[in-house]
Design a protein around this motif. Structure first.
Motif, short mmCIF file in Angstrom:
data_model
loop_
_atom_site.label_atom_id
_atom_site.label_comp_id
_atom_site.label_asym_id
_atom_site.label_seq_id
_atom_site.Cartn_x
_atom_site.Cartn_y
_atom_site.Cartn_z
N ALA A 108 0.77 -1.23 0.13
CA ALA A 108 -0.27 0.06 -0.07
C ALA A 108 0.91 1.24 -0.07
N GLY A 109 0.75 2.21 -0.89
CA GLY A 109 1.39 3.31 -0.90
C GLY A 109 2.99 3.26 -1.63
N LYS A 125 2.18 2.41 -7.01
CA LYS A 125 2.11 1.84 -8.25
C LYS A 125 1.27 2.41 -9.26
N THR A 126 0.29 3.38 -8.71
CA THR A 126 -0.38 4.14 -9.74
C THR A 126 0.63 5.19 -10.38
N GLY A 128 -2.82 -3.41 -2.85
CA GLY A 128 -1.72 -2.97 -2.30
C GLY A 128 -1.52 -3.87 -1.24
N ASN A 129 -0.59 -4.52 -1.28
CA ASN A 129 -0.32 -5.73 -0.50
C ASN A 129 1.04 -6.58 -0.87
N GLU A 186 9.99 2.84 2.26
CA GLU A 186 9.13 1.57 2.98
C GLU A 186 10.92 1.01 3.59
#
Lengths: 224, 224
Positions: free
Chosen positions: B40-41, B44-45, B120-121, B143
């Motif tokens: 998540a975050g 990707k987009t 998101g995972n 991350e």
């Protein structure tokens, strides 16, 4: 499909029963238990380090959950925090049965606060209780302000939402108002604590809240 | 427990069969399909927006996967990219059956590249094929560099690893050598592309690699 669903329901119900027993046993020892959720890299470990240091003389333990590796457990041990590792080997969340297996490895004879750092995943860990009093959700600024809208269950189930890595606010796009509205859409009551694990900013309020929550919930647990 | 396991195996096997059929049907249309994974975050987009813009005249489509919301689909549509939304309502990954339901909503009559942005995972989506030629993994600097050691399967299954948000390197602790060693421990071959979705740095190499991979794999798919 109905067979799959019935197996899932039975998994949830077996897990809930065991989690309730774990919770009762910890509460009886005057231990407040916190299930810490967050996506991969949100900063769950660095948040816990700040919280544990802020708690000063309060006895703390950490159950560290990871698919593989014991990197974070070694970090906690190096700081003098009693910590044990669960490696799920692939499972995307901790469950009550894993907790039952690992807890005898901790010396739980004093009152205190037990933190369980769940697998880094904003989805699956939110579905399971594993003996905790509360769930604490760690998000971070670079993840973006749309997370409450995309991963609603984790926000719904959180007793408090921690927005970590606020030191990065000058360098990334983050719409705090959109984030707060998203949290409120899922959860009308959870306080939001903006913190920076690298500078320590914001942790005193979070620690005070946690101590008050521990006193309040343990009083309920231990009421005759 | 054995009943649970047999249901899981049957879920995987049914999914694999359907995914193979979807893959064959897309390849026959000369469409290269990319399953985009990431926490998540991770970005990707924003990574996909840069890649799609870099691909210029190549026809592209996006299947956008989220538990709830259509925020990213609206972003793609506003940029003129043909996009459709899957909302899983709670499921932590996309599966082949969801793909089968959504694909008729896209006009797939031209050759091109179909991107599927998974939930998101960093854990569950890596376990499933959904019709793709390759999996692409998006990680990000904030991350932390320990992710390959903690979430091995996503790194194992990735044809390429994208390290996004390199513009934040001056502001966070990130050990690039530890990260690269972690990727190599899981995956000896996948190239690592360091990019910044906010500045666009690093995308030309990624786009060239993707075009070459598409040509190569479609040639294999379409060989008589």
């Amino acid at each position: 499909m109905s067979r799959t669903i019935s197996v899932r329901e039975s998994i949830y119900s077996e897990n809930d029963t065991l989690a309730a027993a774990i919770h009762a046993s910890l509460a009886k020892k005057n231990i407040f238990t916190v299930n810490v959720l967050g996506g991969a890299g949100a900063g769950k470990t660095s948040t816990l380090i700040n919280v544990i240091q802020g708690l000063g003389d309060v006895k703390t333990w950490v159950v560290e959950g990871d698919i593989e590796s014991d990197i974070d457990t070694r970090t906690f041990l190096s700081l003098g925090v009693e910590a044990v590792q669960i490696n799920t080997g692939g499972d995307c969340h901790l469950n009550a049965s894993m907790m039952q297996t690992i807890l005898p490895l901790l010396d739980l004879r004093k009152p205190g606060i037990l933190f369980i750092e769940n697998i880094g995943n904003l989805v699956c860990p939110a579905e399971f209780v594993i003996g905790e009093n509360i769930k604490l959700l760690v998000c971070s600024v670079p993840e973006g302000s749309d997370k409450p809208w995309k991963y609603p269950l984790a926000f719904k189930r959180a007793a408090a939402v921690i927005l970590n890595k606020t030191d990065l606010l000058p360098y990334v796009k983050f719409d705090r108002d959109f984030f707060d509205k998203g949290v409120r859409a899922q959860n009308p009551d959870a306080p939001i604590f903006a913190v920076s694990s690298s500078s320590g900013a914001g942790f005193p309020s979070l620690v005070s809240w946690l101590q008050a929550a521990a006193a309040e919930r343990l009083a309920v647990d231990l009421a005759p």
